[in-house]
Design a protein around this motif. Structure first.
Motif, short mmCIF file in Angstrom:
data_model
loop_
_atom_site.label_atom_id
_atom_site.label_comp_id
_atom_site.label_asym_id
_atom_site.label_seq_id
_atom_site.Cartn_x
_atom_site.Cartn_y
_atom_site.Cartn_z
N ARG A 99 0.81 -1.22 0.00
CA ARG A 99 0.00 0.00 0.00
C ARG A 99 0.84 1.27 0.00
O ARG A 99 0.35 2.35 -0.23
CB ARG A 99 -0.94 0.01 1.21
N HIS A 100 2.16 1.12 0.27
CA HIS A 100 3.03 2.29 0.28
C HIS A 100 3.80 2.47 -1.03
O HIS A 100 4.47 3.47 -1.21
CB HIS A 100 4.06 2.18 1.42
N LEU A 101 3.72 1.49 -1.91
CA LEU A 101 4.56 1.53 -3.12
C LEU A 101 4.41 2.83 -3.91
O LEU A 101 5.38 3.39 -4.38
CB LEU A 101 4.23 0.36 -4.04
N PHE A 102 3.17 3.29 -4.06
CA PHE A 102 2.95 4.45 -4.90
C PHE A 102 2.44 5.64 -4.08
O PHE A 102 1.93 6.60 -4.62
CB PHE A 102 1.98 4.11 -6.03
N GLY A 103 2.60 5.53 -2.79
CA GLY A 103 2.29 6.64 -1.92
C GLY A 103 3.56 7.36 -1.54
O GLY A 103 4.63 7.10 -2.06
N ARG A 104 3.46 8.26 -0.58
CA ARG A 104 4.64 9.04 -0.19
C ARG A 104 5.74 8.17 0.36
O ARG A 104 6.92 8.35 0.07
CB ARG A 104 4.24 10.10 0.84
N ALA A 105 5.35 7.19 1.16
CA ALA A 105 6.37 6.34 1.81
C ALA A 105 7.14 5.52 0.79
O ALA A 105 8.31 5.24 0.98
CB ALA A 105 5.70 5.41 2.82
N GLY A 106 6.50 5.15 -0.30
CA GLY A 106 7.16 4.32 -1.30
C GLY A 106 7.52 5.07 -2.55
O GLY A 106 7.73 4.46 -3.59
N GLY A 107 7.60 6.39 -2.47
CA GLY A 107 7.87 7.21 -3.64
C GLY A 107 9.19 6.87 -4.31
O GLY A 107 9.28 6.82 -5.53
N LYS A 108 10.23 6.65 -3.50
CA LYS A 108 11.55 6.37 -4.08
C LYS A 108 11.55 5.04 -4.84
O LYS A 108 12.18 4.92 -5.88
CB LYS A 108 12.60 6.34 -2.97
N THR A 109 10.85 4.08 -4.31
CA THR A 109 10.76 2.78 -4.98
C THR A 109 10.05 2.92 -6.32
O THR A 109 10.49 2.37 -7.33
CB THR A 109 10.02 1.77 -4.10
N ALA A 110 8.95 3.65 -6.32
CA ALA A 110 8.21 3.86 -7.55
C ALA A 110 9.05 4.60 -8.57
O ALA A 110 9.03 4.29 -9.77
CB ALA A 110 6.92 4.63 -7.26
N ASP A 111 9.81 5.59 -8.10
CA ASP A 111 10.67 6.35 -9.01
C ASP A 111 11.74 5.46 -9.63
O ASP A 111 12.04 5.57 -10.82
CB ASP A 111 11.35 7.51 -8.26
N LYS A 112 12.33 4.60 -8.82
CA LYS A 112 13.37 3.69 -9.33
C LYS A 112 12.79 2.75 -10.38
O LYS A 112 13.41 2.50 -11.42
CB LYS A 112 13.97 2.87 -8.18
N ALA A 113 11.60 2.23 -10.11
CA ALA A 113 10.96 1.33 -11.06
C ALA A 113 10.65 2.06 -12.37
O ALA A 113 10.88 1.54 -13.46
CB ALA A 113 9.68 0.75 -10.46
N SER A 114 10.16 3.29 -12.25
CA SER A 114 9.82 4.08 -13.43
C SER A 114 11.08 4.40 -14.24
O SER A 114 11.08 4.30 -15.47
CB SER A 114 9.13 5.38 -13.01
N GLU A 115 12.14 4.79 -13.57
CA GLU A 115 13.41 5.10 -14.24
C GLU A 115 13.96 3.87 -14.96
O GLU A 115 14.46 3.97 -16.08
CB GLU A 115 14.43 5.62 -13.24
N HIS A 116 13.86 2.72 -14.30
CA HIS A 116 14.35 1.49 -14.91
C HIS A 116 13.56 1.15 -16.17
O HIS A 116 14.14 0.80 -17.21
CB HIS A 116 14.25 0.34 -13.90
N LEU A 117 12.24 1.27 -16.10
CA LEU A 117 11.40 0.96 -17.26
C LEU A 117 11.65 1.94 -18.40
O LEU A 117 11.62 1.57 -19.58
CB LEU A 117 9.93 0.96 -16.86
N ASP A 118 11.91 3.21 -18.06
CA ASP A 118 12.22 4.20 -19.09
C ASP A 118 13.51 3.83 -19.82
O ASP A 118 13.62 3.99 -21.04
CB ASP A 118 12.36 5.60 -18.48
N LYS A 119 14.50 3.35 -19.07
CA LYS A 119 15.77 2.94 -19.67
C LYS A 119 15.58 1.74 -20.59
O LYS A 119 16.15 1.67 -21.67
CB LYS A 119 16.79 2.61 -18.58
N VAL A 120 14.77 0.80 -20.14
CA VAL A 120 14.50 -0.38 -20.96
C VAL A 120 13.80 0.02 -22.26
O VAL A 120 14.15 -0.44 -23.35
CB VAL A 120 13.64 -1.41 -20.19
#
Length: 241
Positions: A99-120
């Motif tokens: 429940r925190h993945l895409f909320g404030r607490a999990g923002g960094k994780t979501a950003d890392k996932a998004s950056e990785h997918l953009d690179k792919v």
């Protein structure tokens, strides 16, 4: 100048003619790289490791899908998808509470996932293969220019597409001495401007041919003016109908 593995395709690009010799070289590299990706090479471990990691761009997925070897593309897609799933699962597991993945607490994780997918998404095995060789072709061209072995073909050519003309102006400043660069631009700029002006006239007449008053007038050199203009402006190759 002695012919080498790189001078021959550079010379062939000019001999082929058309609106841009470097587009000719690039298209040949593109065709060869797609065939390579779907050929026996995809069963080699080093090639497969790279395709698993970087995948292909949308354009080259489309081109490969248009080839007969659907099994080869399926195998490449399968192992690339396995790599994507593995990497993405690891990134998203960094923040255990879902429940925190895409909320404030999990923002960094979501950003890392998004950056990785953009690179792919931005990476492509075929594009890398093309570009690494194409850069050598450009370097070889300027070496050939200094040796005078490509100057006659350049003076006879129909100019360049705008992206490759910009590339030549930029790279030429890096590769040539000030005097050689001045001689180079003195030679190619008039050719480029004359080619663009002639193309402008051709496409103007192409448009005028749609006027009923010009129905019986000859096409002159304008029948293929539109695809030639698209290539000249943007390096887009359109198959002639």
């Amino acid at each position: 100048m002695k012919e080498t593995i790189y001078t021959i395709p550079v010379m062939d690009g000019f001999i082929e003619g058309g609106e841009c010799p470097f587009c000719n070289m690039y298209r040949k590299l593109d065709r060869d790289a797609v065939e390579f990706a779907l050929g026996p090479s995809y069963m080699e471990d080093d090639v497969r490791m790279e395709t698993n990691a970087v995948g292909f761009c949308r354009q080259h997925y489309e081109k490969m899908h248009g080839k007969p070897n659907k099994l080869g593309l399926a195998l490449l897609t399968h192992t690339h998808l396995q790599q994507i799933n593995k990497d993405l699962a690891e990134l998203l597991r960094e923040e255990p509470p879902a429940r925190h993945l895409f909320g404030r607490a999990g923002g960094k994780t979501a950003d890392k996932a998004s950056e990785h997918l953009d690179k792919v998404e931005a990476s492509c095995f075929v594009c890398r293969k093309i570009n690494s060789t194409f850069e050598r072709y450009v370097d070889t061209y300027f070496y050939m220019w200094q040796e005078s072995s490509i100057q006659d073909e350049t003076l006879k050519c129909n100019g360049f597409c705008l992206p490759h003309f910009s590339m030549l102006l930029r790279v030429g400043r890096q590769k040539l001495s000030a005097a050689a660069y001045s001689n180079f631009t003195t030679a190619v700029v008039p050719i480029q401007l004359a080619s663009l002006k002639k193309l402008e006239e051709d496409i103007d007449w192409f448009i005028q041919k749609f006027d009923y008053r010009n129905t019986n007038e000859p096409w002159k050199n304008s029948k293929d003016a539109l695809p030639r203009a698209l290539l000249k402006i943007s390096s887009l190759f359109v198959e002639q109908e």
